[in-house]
Design a protein around this motif. Structure first.
Motif, PDB file in Angstrom:
ATOM      1  N   LYS A   1      45.826  45.813  44.408  1.00  0.00           N
ATOM      2  CA  LYS A   1      45.512  46.820  45.429  1.00  0.00           C
ATOM      3  C   LYS A   1      44.212  47.536  45.095  1.00  0.00           C
ATOM      4  O   LYS A   1      43.363  47.762  45.961  1.00  0.00           O
ATOM      5  CB  LYS A   1      46.656  47.824  45.529  1.00  0.00           C
ATOM      6  CG  LYS A   1      47.947  47.270  46.102  1.00  0.00           C
ATOM      7  CD  LYS A   1      49.033  48.323  46.115  1.00  0.00           C
ATOM      8  CE  LYS A   1      50.352  47.766  46.615  1.00  0.00           C
ATOM      9  NZ  LYS A   1      51.422  48.804  46.567  1.00  0.00           N
TER      10      LYS A   1
ATOM     11  N   ASN B   1      42.195  36.263  46.282  1.00  0.00           N
ATOM     12  CA  ASN B   1      41.336  37.447  46.335  1.00  0.00           C
ATOM     13  C   ASN B   1      40.220  37.386  45.298  1.00  0.00           C
ATOM     14  O   ASN B   1      39.086  37.809  45.563  1.00  0.00           O
ATOM     15  CB  ASN B   1      42.172  38.705  46.130  1.00  0.00           C
ATOM     16  CG  ASN B   1      42.950  39.090  47.371  1.00  0.00           C
ATOM     17  OD1 ASN B   1      42.395  39.240  48.449  1.00  0.00           O
ATOM     18  ND2 ASN B   1      44.253  39.238  47.227  1.00  0.00           N
TER      19      ASN B   1
ATOM     20  N   LYS C   1      36.725  45.876  46.409  1.00  0.00           N
ATOM     21  CA  LYS C   1      36.022  44.804  47.123  1.00  0.00           C
ATOM     22  C   LYS C   1      35.568  45.283  48.496  1.00  0.00           C
ATOM     23  O   LYS C   1      34.447  44.987  48.939  1.00  0.00           O
ATOM     24  CB  LYS C   1      36.936  43.575  47.245  1.00  0.00           C
ATOM     25  CG  LYS C   1      36.247  42.345  47.822  1.00  0.00           C
ATOM     26  CD  LYS C   1      37.124  41.124  47.714  1.00  0.00           C
ATOM     27  CE  LYS C   1      38.412  41.266  48.509  1.00  0.00           C
ATOM     28  NZ  LYS C   1      39.203  40.025  48.524  1.00  0.00           N
ATOM     29  N   ARG C   2      36.444  46.023  49.185  1.00  0.00           N
ATOM     30  CA  ARG C   2      36.061  46.570  50.498  1.00  0.00           C
ATOM     31  C   ARG C   2      34.876  47.520  50.379  1.00  0.00           C
ATOM     32  O   ARG C   2      34.065  47.630  51.302  1.00  0.00           O
ATOM     33  CB  ARG C   2      37.250  47.287  51.142  1.00  0.00           C
ATOM     34  CG  ARG C   2      38.317  46.359  51.701  1.00  0.00           C
ATOM     35  CD  ARG C   2      39.322  47.113  52.532  1.00  0.00           C
ATOM     36  NE  ARG C   2      40.175  47.959  51.724  1.00  0.00           N
ATOM     37  CZ  ARG C   2      41.336  47.567  51.199  1.00  0.00           C
ATOM     38  NH1 ARG C   2      41.755  46.325  51.393  1.00  0.00           N
ATOM     39  NH2 ARG C   2      42.058  48.392  50.493  1.00  0.00           N
ATOM     40  N   GLU C   3      34.766  48.198  49.249  1.00  0.00           N
ATOM     41  CA  GLU C   3      33.665  49.132  49.016  1.00  0.00           C
ATOM     42  C   GLU C   3      32.410  48.428  48.506  1.00  0.00           C
ATOM     43  O   GLU C   3      31.391  49.079  48.270  1.00  0.00           O
ATOM     44  CB  GLU C   3      34.098  50.204  48.009  1.00  0.00           C
ATOM     45  CG  GLU C   3      35.229  51.104  48.517  1.00  0.00           C
ATOM     46  CD  GLU C   3      35.776  52.016  47.435  1.00  0.00           C
ATOM     47  OE1 GLU C   3      35.250  51.950  46.289  1.00  0.00           O
ATOM     48  OE2 GLU C   3      36.704  52.785  47.715  1.00  0.00           O
ATOM     49  N   GLY C   4      32.490  47.103  48.330  1.00  0.00           N
ATOM     50  CA  GLY C   4      31.340  46.352  47.849  1.00  0.00           C
ATOM     51  C   GLY C   4      31.142  46.402  46.351  1.00  0.00           C
ATOM     52  O   GLY C   4      30.118  45.934  45.838  1.00  0.00           O
TER      53      GLY C   4
ATOM     54  N   LYS D   1      31.702  36.221  47.409  1.00  0.00           N
ATOM     55  CA  LYS D   1      30.816  37.287  47.887  1.00  0.00           C
ATOM     56  C   LYS D   1      29.752  37.607  46.844  1.00  0.00           C
ATOM     57  O   LYS D   1      28.644  38.049  47.183  1.00  0.00           O
ATOM     58  CB  LYS D   1      31.631  38.540  48.223  1.00  0.00           C
ATOM     59  CG  LYS D   1      32.451  38.430  49.493  1.00  0.00           C
ATOM     60  CD  LYS D   1      33.245  39.703  49.753  1.00  0.00           C
ATOM     61  CE  LYS D   1      33.849  39.731  51.144  1.00  0.00           C
ATOM     62  NZ  LYS D   1      34.816  38.666  51.385  1.00  0.00           N
TER      63      LYS D   1
ATOM     64  N   ALA E   1      35.879  45.013  41.101  1.00  0.00           N
ATOM     65  CA  ALA E   1      37.004  44.325  41.740  1.00  0.00           C
ATOM     66  C   ALA E   1      37.410  43.089  40.938  1.00  0.00           C
ATOM     67  O   ALA E   1      38.601  42.864  40.674  1.00  0.00           O
ATOM     68  CB  ALA E   1      36.634  43.932  43.166  1.00  0.00           C
TER      69      ALA E   1
ATOM     70  N   ASP F   1      37.637  35.065  46.680  1.00  0.00           N
ATOM     71  CA  ASP F   1      36.872  35.717  47.745  1.00  0.00           C
ATOM     72  C   ASP F   1      35.811  36.640  47.153  1.00  0.00           C
ATOM     73  O   ASP F   1      34.664  36.660  47.618  1.00  0.00           O
ATOM     74  CB  ASP F   1      37.827  36.500  48.646  1.00  0.00           C
ATOM     75  CG  ASP F   1      37.117  37.133  49.821  1.00  0.00           C
ATOM     76  OD1 ASP F   1      36.369  36.424  50.527  1.00  0.00           O
ATOM     77  OD2 ASP F   1      37.307  38.347  50.050  1.00  0.00           O
ATOM     78  N   ALA F   2      36.185  37.423  46.114  1.00  0.00           N
ATOM     79  CA  ALA F   2      35.221  38.323  45.483  1.00  0.00           C
ATOM     80  C   ALA F   2      34.107  37.542  44.795  1.00  0.00           C
ATOM     81  O   ALA F   2      32.925  37.912  44.865  1.00  0.00           O
ATOM     82  CB  ALA F   2      35.939  39.232  44.485  1.00  0.00           C
TER      83      ALA F   2
ATOM     84  N   ASN G   1      41.318  45.111  45.685  1.00  0.00           N
ATOM     85  CA  ASN G   1      41.032  44.942  47.109  1.00  0.00           C
ATOM     86  C   ASN G   1      40.234  46.117  47.655  1.00  0.00           C
ATOM     87  O   ASN G   1      39.304  45.938  48.463  1.00  0.00           O
ATOM     88  CB  ASN G   1      42.335  44.786  47.888  1.00  0.00           C
ATOM     89  CG  ASN G   1      43.018  43.460  47.618  1.00  0.00           C
ATOM     90  OD1 ASN G   1      42.417  42.540  47.060  1.00  0.00           O
ATOM     91  ND2 ASN G   1      44.275  43.343  48.003  1.00  0.00           N
ATOM     92  N   GLN G   2      40.591  47.335  47.236  1.00  0.00           N
ATOM     93  CA  GLN G   2      39.855  48.510  47.693  1.00  0.00           C
ATOM     94  C   GLN G   2      38.429  48.492  47.177  1.00  0.00           C
ATOM     95  O   GLN G   2      37.473  48.779  47.911  1.00  0.00           O
ATOM     96  CB  GLN G   2      40.566  49.794  47.238  1.00  0.00           C
ATOM     97  CG  GLN G   2      39.873  51.079  47.666  1.00  0.00           C
ATOM     98  CD  GLN G   2      39.734  51.206  49.161  1.00  0.00           C
ATOM     99  OE1 GLN G   2      40.653  50.864  49.914  1.00  0.00           O
ATOM    100  NE2 GLN G   2      38.590  51.683  49.626  1.00  0.00           N
TER     101      GLN G   2
END
Length: 301
Positions: free
Chosen positions: A148, A182, A154-157, A189, A162, A185-186, A151-152
């Motif tokens: 969790k 996940n 990662k959403r913040e870049g 990116k 992450a 995915d990171a 993921n947060q």
């Protein structure tokens, strides 16, 4: 209301008498996941009937202080927060916000005590003022909680942080398919494509029935120019139960168009794949594909 009794003088002038104030703290979240920043805001109102000089010469003397006590752990951590003013006028209210990093804190309850500080001399509670106290709970450092947090981030870049959380979670539980997904995915990116593909493979090994794992791997292979390898996984994805769902079917068909478009020479394996699975090659192969007309003539014989 916090009130101090007369106690003499600070060096170079600030007197302690009539330092009366109201300190209030907003309700923070009662639960924190490991690594979360604890955000606490509050208000400080001067009700002394006089102005306060905050600085002595060039040094800020009076600040907001925070003491952090961890459950079943001796000692404490201390933080300071500037009031942001040179003079605190009578009747004025200062709003402040504190961000506390919970990474160095152990799981369990933590107690935070907010008070004014005469820097380098004492906390006002030692002179009779009443501090404000809040308690929060830091959740256990489990793989699920770390995912969790990752993921947060990662959403913040914040990809480096992450990825670190995902890899720490893997140390706790290396058998979570979505954790590898996940992490992949990171890494993608971040530009680490080969590592991303490896983690998508791990996710599929742990859960070979996930539409999204195959779909993401196929997109990844497509981005690397490995069109035929991606097409091979298409043969698997159309056999999954989720493929019967129109949403998944339509999304898959759009990907199939992307996969086939790069083929400049259409070979028999591609044509056979389309026909065996009920796809009309005319819908998926453009006129830019060489030898398609010849292949069509061959198939119509």
């Amino acid at each position: 209301m916090n009130q101090l009794k007369p106690e003499g003088h600070l060096q170079n002038a600030i007197t302690l008498d009539t330092h009366q104030y109201e300190l209030s703290i907003s309700e923070p979240p009662v639960l924190l996941e490991p690594g979360d920043l604890l955000k606490v805001s509050g208000k400080l109102k001067n009700i002394s009937g006089r102005d306060w000089d905050i600085f002595i010469d060039d040094k800020e003397t009076i600040k907001i202080g925070i003491q952090v006590y961890e459950e079943n752990k001796p000692g404490r951590l201390e933080f300071r927060r500037s009031l942001g003013v040179d003079k605190f006028f009578d009747g004025a209210t200062i709003e402040f916000e504190c961000l506390i990093d919970t990474k160095p804190l152990q799981q369990g309850k933590i107690r935070l005590v907010f008070d004014l500080v005469a820097e380098g001399r004492y906390w006002f509670k030692e002179k009779g003022a009443k501090p404000e106290t809040i308690t929060v709970q830091v959740l256990p450092e489990t793989a699920g909680n770390l995912i969790k947090v990752g993921n947060q981030l990662k959403r913040e870049g914040k990809l480096i942080e992450a990825i670190a959380n995902y890899r720490h979670a893997l140390e706790l539980n290396p058998n979570l398919s979505w954790l590898y997904y996940n992490l992949g995915d990171a890494l993608e990116k971040q530009g680490n494509l080969n590592q991303a593909v490896t983690n998508y493979y791990h996710a599929i090994d742990l859960n070979p029935h996930s539409f999204w794992f195959y779909y993401r791997l196929m997109e990844m292979l497509y981005s690397q120019g490995k069109y035929y390898a991606a097409l091979g996984y298409y043969k698997t994805i159309i056999k999954l139960p989720q493929f019967k769902n129109n949403f998944h079917k339509n999304k898959s068909k759009k990907l199939l168009i992307k996969l086939l478009h790069p083929y400049k020479i259409i070979n028999n394996d591609v044509i056979n794949f389309l026909q065996e699975n009920g796809f009309d090659p005319d819908q998926y192969i453009t006129i830019n594909n060489e030898k398609w007309d010849k292949s069509k003539d061959f198939l119509s014989v």
